[in-house]
Scaffold this motif. Structure first.
Motif, mmCIF file in Angstrom:
data_model
loop_
_atom_site.group_PDB
_atom_site.id
_atom_site.type_symbol
_atom_site.label_atom_id
_atom_site.label_comp_id
_atom_site.label_asym_id
_atom_site.label_seq_id
_atom_site.Cartn_x
_atom_site.Cartn_y
_atom_site.Cartn_z
ATOM 1 N N ARG A 132 1.658 3.106 -2.667
ATOM 2 C CA ARG A 132 2.093 3.437 -4.013
ATOM 3 C C ARG A 132 1.778 2.272 -4.934
ATOM 4 O O ARG A 132 1.412 1.200 -4.477
ATOM 5 N N THR A 133 1.959 2.478 -6.207
ATOM 6 C CA THR A 133 1.766 1.405 -7.175
ATOM 7 C C THR A 133 3.112 0.730 -7.435
ATOM 8 O O THR A 133 4.101 1.395 -7.718
ATOM 9 N N PHE A 134 3.117 -0.575 -7.343
ATOM 10 C CA PHE A 134 4.353 -1.331 -7.483
ATOM 11 C C PHE A 134 4.506 -1.910 -8.888
ATOM 12 O O PHE A 134 5.068 -2.987 -9.063
ATOM 13 N N SER A 135 4.041 -1.155 -9.870
ATOM 14 C CA SER A 135 4.051 -1.687 -11.230
ATOM 15 C C SER A 135 5.453 -1.908 -11.771
ATOM 16 O O SER A 135 5.658 -2.754 -12.636
ATOM 17 N N SER A 136 6.425 -1.161 -11.296
ATOM 18 C CA SER A 136 7.781 -1.320 -11.811
ATOM 19 C C SER A 136 8.660 -2.147 -10.881
ATOM 20 O O SER A 136 9.865 -2.249 -11.078
ATOM 21 N N SER B 50 0.838 -1.195 0.000
ATOM 22 C CA SER B 50 0.000 0.000 0.000
ATOM 23 C C SER B 50 0.871 1.242 0.000
ATOM 24 O O SER B 50 2.059 1.188 0.348
ATOM 25 N N TRP C 292 6.564 -8.026 -12.355
ATOM 26 C CA TRP C 292 5.292 -7.314 -12.349
ATOM 27 C C TRP C 292 4.234 -8.061 -13.154
ATOM 28 O O TRP C 292 3.102 -8.208 -12.731
ATOM 29 N N ASN D 26 -2.098 -7.956 -9.161
ATOM 30 C CA ASN D 26 -1.732 -6.542 -9.256
ATOM 31 C C ASN D 26 -2.899 -5.623 -8.948
ATOM 32 O O ASN D 26 -2.694 -4.497 -8.489
ATOM 33 N N ALA D 27 -4.104 -6.075 -9.211
ATOM 34 C CA ALA D 27 -5.278 -5.255 -8.893
ATOM 35 C C ALA D 27 -5.383 -5.036 -7.389
ATOM 36 O O ALA D 27 -5.904 -4.015 -6.936
ATOM 37 N N LYS D 28 -4.884 -5.994 -6.638
ATOM 38 C CA LYS D 28 -4.908 -5.887 -5.177
ATOM 39 C C LYS D 28 -3.553 -5.536 -4.601
ATOM 40 O O LYS D 28 -3.402 -5.470 -3.375
ATOM 41 N N ASN D 29 -2.560 -5.351 -5.472
ATOM 42 C CA ASN D 29 -1.201 -5.055 -5.001
ATOM 43 C C ASN D 29 -0.762 -6.089 -3.966
ATOM 44 O O ASN D 29 -0.194 -5.739 -2.918
#
Length: 121
Positions: A26-30, A24, A52, A73-76
């Motif tokens: 931030r977005t951990f896309s990278s 939680s 990712w 990823n939708a739920k991180n």
């Protein structure tokens, strides 16, 4: 930024456990997400990781064929399924996020608080 791990506990040898790590802040896309563990008197070691997209996974030799990792990823959130547990798997397990690929603890960008896994013989 927080990584919140859960799911640890006590299990007999041969049993299974599932750990979860929710990210939680931030977005951990990278980021590549993964798990490390540290047993008493030993250094923290890499266990398993996932890219990712989920298309690449990384395993320590000691857990190949027994542990699997997945992420939503939708739920991180990243999940660690541990099967055929052995007493030597006993350790504190830490969720981690990194942009690197070395899987050195020194390269980890974010750590979660550990969760204890104890495997009795």
């Amino acid at each position: 930024v927080q990584l919140q791990a859960s799911g640890g506990g006590l299990v007999q040898a041969g049993g299974s456990l599932r750990l979860s790590c929710a990210a939680s802040g931030r977005t951990f896309s990278s980021y590549v997400l993964g798990w490390f563990r540290q047993a008493p008197g030993k250094e923290r070691e890499f266990v398993i990781g996932i890219s990712w997209s989920g298309s690449s996974t990384y395993y320590a030799d000691s857990v190949k064929g027994r542990f699997t990792i997945s992420r939503n990823n939708a739920k991180n959130t990243v999940y660690l399924q541990m099967n055929s547990l052995k007493p030597e798997d006993t350790a504190v397990y830490y969720c981690a996020a990194t942009k690197g690929s070395s899987w050195s603890p020194d390269d980890v960008d974010y750590w979660g608080k550990g969760t204890q896994v104890t495997v009795s013989s």
